[in-house]
Write a protein that holds these residues in place. Sequence first.
Motif, PDB file in Angstrom:
ATOM      1  N   ARG A   1       2.098  -3.216   1.994  1.00  0.00           N
ATOM      2  CA  ARG A   1       0.670  -3.288   1.711  1.00  0.00           C
ATOM      3  C   ARG A   1       0.435  -3.164   0.212  1.00  0.00           C
ATOM      4  O   ARG A   1       1.249  -2.571  -0.510  1.00  0.00           O
ATOM      5  N   ARG A   2      -0.688  -3.715  -0.236  1.00  0.00           N
ATOM      6  CA  ARG A   2      -1.062  -3.612  -1.642  1.00  0.00           C
ATOM      7  C   ARG A   2      -2.136  -2.542  -1.809  1.00  0.00           C
ATOM      8  O   ARG A   2      -3.118  -2.519  -1.073  1.00  0.00           O
ATOM      9  N   ILE A   3      -1.933  -1.683  -2.786  1.00  0.00           N
ATOM     10  CA  ILE A   3      -2.936  -0.662  -3.116  1.00  0.00           C
ATOM     11  C   ILE A   3      -3.878  -1.260  -4.160  1.00  0.00           C
ATOM     12  O   ILE A   3      -3.442  -1.637  -5.250  1.00  0.00           O
TER      13      ILE A   3
ATOM     14  N   PHE B   1      -5.625  -2.416 -10.768  1.00  0.00           N
ATOM     15  CA  PHE B   1      -4.348  -1.703 -10.710  1.00  0.00           C
ATOM     16  C   PHE B   1      -3.837  -1.890  -9.291  1.00  0.00           C
ATOM     17  O   PHE B   1      -4.309  -1.243  -8.360  1.00  0.00           O
ATOM     18  N   ARG B   2      -2.878  -2.829  -9.091  1.00  0.00           N
ATOM     19  CA  ARG B   2      -2.519  -3.268  -7.749  1.00  0.00           C
ATOM     20  C   ARG B   2      -1.003  -3.269  -7.523  1.00  0.00           C
ATOM     21  O   ARG B   2      -0.346  -4.299  -7.656  1.00  0.00           O
ATOM     22  N   PRO B   3      -0.443  -2.138  -7.186  1.00  0.00           N
ATOM     23  CA  PRO B   3       0.980  -2.099  -6.828  1.00  0.00           C
ATOM     24  C   PRO B   3       1.197  -2.391  -5.345  1.00  0.00           C
ATOM     25  O   PRO B   3       0.289  -2.227  -4.523  1.00  0.00           O
ATOM     26  N   TRP B   4       2.409  -2.823  -4.990  1.00  0.00           N
ATOM     27  CA  TRP B   4       2.811  -3.045  -3.600  1.00  0.00           C
ATOM     28  C   TRP B   4       3.740  -1.919  -3.160  1.00  0.00           C
ATOM     29  O   TRP B   4       4.627  -1.503  -3.915  1.00  0.00           O
ATOM     30  N   VAL B   5       3.537  -1.451  -1.928  1.00  0.00           N
ATOM     31  CA  VAL B   5       4.352  -0.360  -1.383  1.00  0.00           C
ATOM     32  C   VAL B   5       4.661  -0.653   0.074  1.00  0.00           C
ATOM     33  O   VAL B   5       4.038  -1.529   0.697  1.00  0.00           O
ATOM     34  N   ASN B   6       5.627   0.068   0.614  1.00  0.00           N
ATOM     35  CA  ASN B   6       5.862   0.004   2.063  1.00  0.00           C
ATOM     36  C   ASN B   6       4.650   0.587   2.793  1.00  0.00           C
ATOM     37  O   ASN B   6       4.032   1.543   2.319  1.00  0.00           O
ATOM     38  N   THR B   7       4.334   0.013   3.934  1.00  0.00           N
ATOM     39  CA  THR B   7       3.137   0.421   4.658  1.00  0.00           C
ATOM     40  C   THR B   7       3.127   1.916   4.962  1.00  0.00           C
ATOM     41  O   THR B   7       2.090   2.578   4.857  1.00  0.00           O
ATOM     42  N   ALA B   8       4.283   2.460   5.315  1.00  0.00           N
ATOM     43  CA  ALA B   8       4.352   3.888   5.653  1.00  0.00           C
ATOM     44  C   ALA B   8       4.071   4.782   4.447  1.00  0.00           C
ATOM     45  O   ALA B   8       3.695   5.949   4.608  1.00  0.00           O
ATOM     46  N   ASP B   9       4.240   4.242   3.211  1.00  0.00           N
ATOM     47  CA  ASP B   9       4.059   5.050   2.003  1.00  0.00           C
ATOM     48  C   ASP B   9       2.678   4.890   1.380  1.00  0.00           C
ATOM     49  O   ASP B   9       2.418   5.455   0.316  1.00  0.00           O
ATOM     50  N   TYR B  10       1.797   4.128   1.999  1.00  0.00           N
ATOM     51  CA  TYR B  10       0.540   3.728   1.356  1.00  0.00           C
ATOM     52  C   TYR B  10      -0.263   4.913   0.837  1.00  0.00           C
ATOM     53  O   TYR B  10      -0.548   5.014  -0.357  1.00  0.00           O
ATOM     54  N   TRP B  11      -0.646   5.824   1.737  1.00  0.00           N
ATOM     55  CA  TRP B  11      -1.541   6.901   1.319  1.00  0.00           C
ATOM     56  C   TRP B  11      -0.867   7.892   0.377  1.00  0.00           C
ATOM     57  O   TRP B  11      -1.472   8.350  -0.593  1.00  0.00           O
TER      58      TRP B  11
ATOM     59  N   VAL C   1       1.528   7.321  -1.800  1.00  0.00           N
ATOM     60  CA  VAL C   1       1.654   6.730  -3.134  1.00  0.00           C
ATOM     61  C   VAL C   1       0.287   6.635  -3.808  1.00  0.00           C
ATOM     62  O   VAL C   1       0.165   6.893  -5.014  1.00  0.00           O
ATOM     63  N   LYS C   2      -0.742   6.297  -3.060  1.00  0.00           N
ATOM     64  CA  LYS C   2      -2.077   6.186  -3.660  1.00  0.00           C
ATOM     65  C   LYS C   2      -2.544   7.523  -4.229  1.00  0.00           C
ATOM     66  O   LYS C   2      -3.092   7.591  -5.340  1.00  0.00           O
ATOM     67  N   PHE C   3      -2.327   8.593  -3.477  1.00  0.00           N
ATOM     68  CA  PHE C   3      -2.719   9.916  -3.976  1.00  0.00           C
ATOM     69  C   PHE C   3      -1.923  10.290  -5.227  1.00  0.00           C
ATOM     70  O   PHE C   3      -2.479  10.824  -6.205  1.00  0.00           O
TER      71      PHE C   3
ATOM     72  N   HIS D   1       7.651   4.804 -10.871  1.00  0.00           N
ATOM     73  CA  HIS D   1       7.417   5.381  -9.541  1.00  0.00           C
ATOM     74  C   HIS D   1       8.453   4.835  -8.558  1.00  0.00           C
ATOM     75  O   HIS D   1       8.598   3.617  -8.409  1.00  0.00           O
ATOM     76  N   PRO D   2       9.185   5.714  -7.869  1.00  0.00           N
ATOM     77  CA  PRO D   2      10.289   5.242  -7.009  1.00  0.00           C
ATOM     78  C   PRO D   2       9.834   4.473  -5.764  1.00  0.00           C
ATOM     79  O   PRO D   2      10.620   3.705  -5.204  1.00  0.00           O
ATOM     80  N   LYS D   3       8.598   4.656  -5.336  1.00  0.00           N
ATOM     81  CA  LYS D   3       8.152   4.015  -4.099  1.00  0.00           C
ATOM     82  C   LYS D   3       7.325   2.752  -4.324  1.00  0.00           C
ATOM     83  O   LYS D   3       6.907   2.112  -3.368  1.00  0.00           O
TER      84      LYS D   3
END
Length: 275
Positions: free
Chosen positions: A175-177, A228-238, A240-242, A203-205
């Motif tokens: 997902r994209r933040i 500011f739009r990074p991509w992360v694994n779906t399970a890490d979304y919240w 990483v955003k925090f 950031h490692p994630k």
Amino acid sequence: MEEIQKYVDMAPDLMMIYGTKVLMALVIFVVGRWVAKWLANVSRKVMTARNLDVTVVSFVGNIVYALLLTFVVVAALSQVGIQTASLVAIIGAAGLAVGLALQGSLSNFAAGVLLVIFKPCRVGDFVEAAGVAGVVDEITIFSTKIRTGDNKMITVANAAVMGGTITNYSVMPTRRIDMVVGVSYDADIKQTKEILSKILDNHPKVLKDPAYTIGLAELADSSVNFVFRPWVNTADYWAVKFELNEQIKNELDAAGIGIPYPQMDLHVQSLPQQN
């Protein structure tokens, strides 16, 4: 006595005629019931092979068996000589009445079957449907249970779920933040972009592929806004955003770059005094 003797004499013929019909009716019923069970089991196996919900498999299998058994009973009664036209009409009228009475339930059942077949959401997915957002806890034949973030269990009718838009946040692996970072007009644009890029690079994630996006999006009333739009694994979304929100604040503060808040400048002009 003559009448009795007459029926006694006719008994062998009657037994021959009706006995054969009764025997054929029994054969039709026994064989037909076996075929109905076999077809019902085949339908269950086909649905199980397609990973359908156990509840749906059982329910549909029972319906198939009941319908086939009804057909077998009508065929057996017809073989005996009983007029089944009226019986079929009565069964049809009763089925129509039941269908109208259970219209809402049947609609929910049909929607439940569609949910299981097309799988717009599965148990464990985080979805937004029918005005409710949460994790799908269970999909039954009539309703879907959704567990919200504050641990409330909400039961939603399947027709309401299928009848609206279903947003599934878990179906895609990444997902994209999407964030907006506003800095003051006094901030150096190049320095700000370098700081934001450094945060994501370290950031490692944050995923390297797809690549993140940082760009100046808007010259707003009180701030210069960067996307500011990074991509992360779906399970890490919240998580990483925090973390990113905290790191952005700390890094910009350390660099002396201000994060403005909405403000309004008032200019008061004195009017000439009147005599």
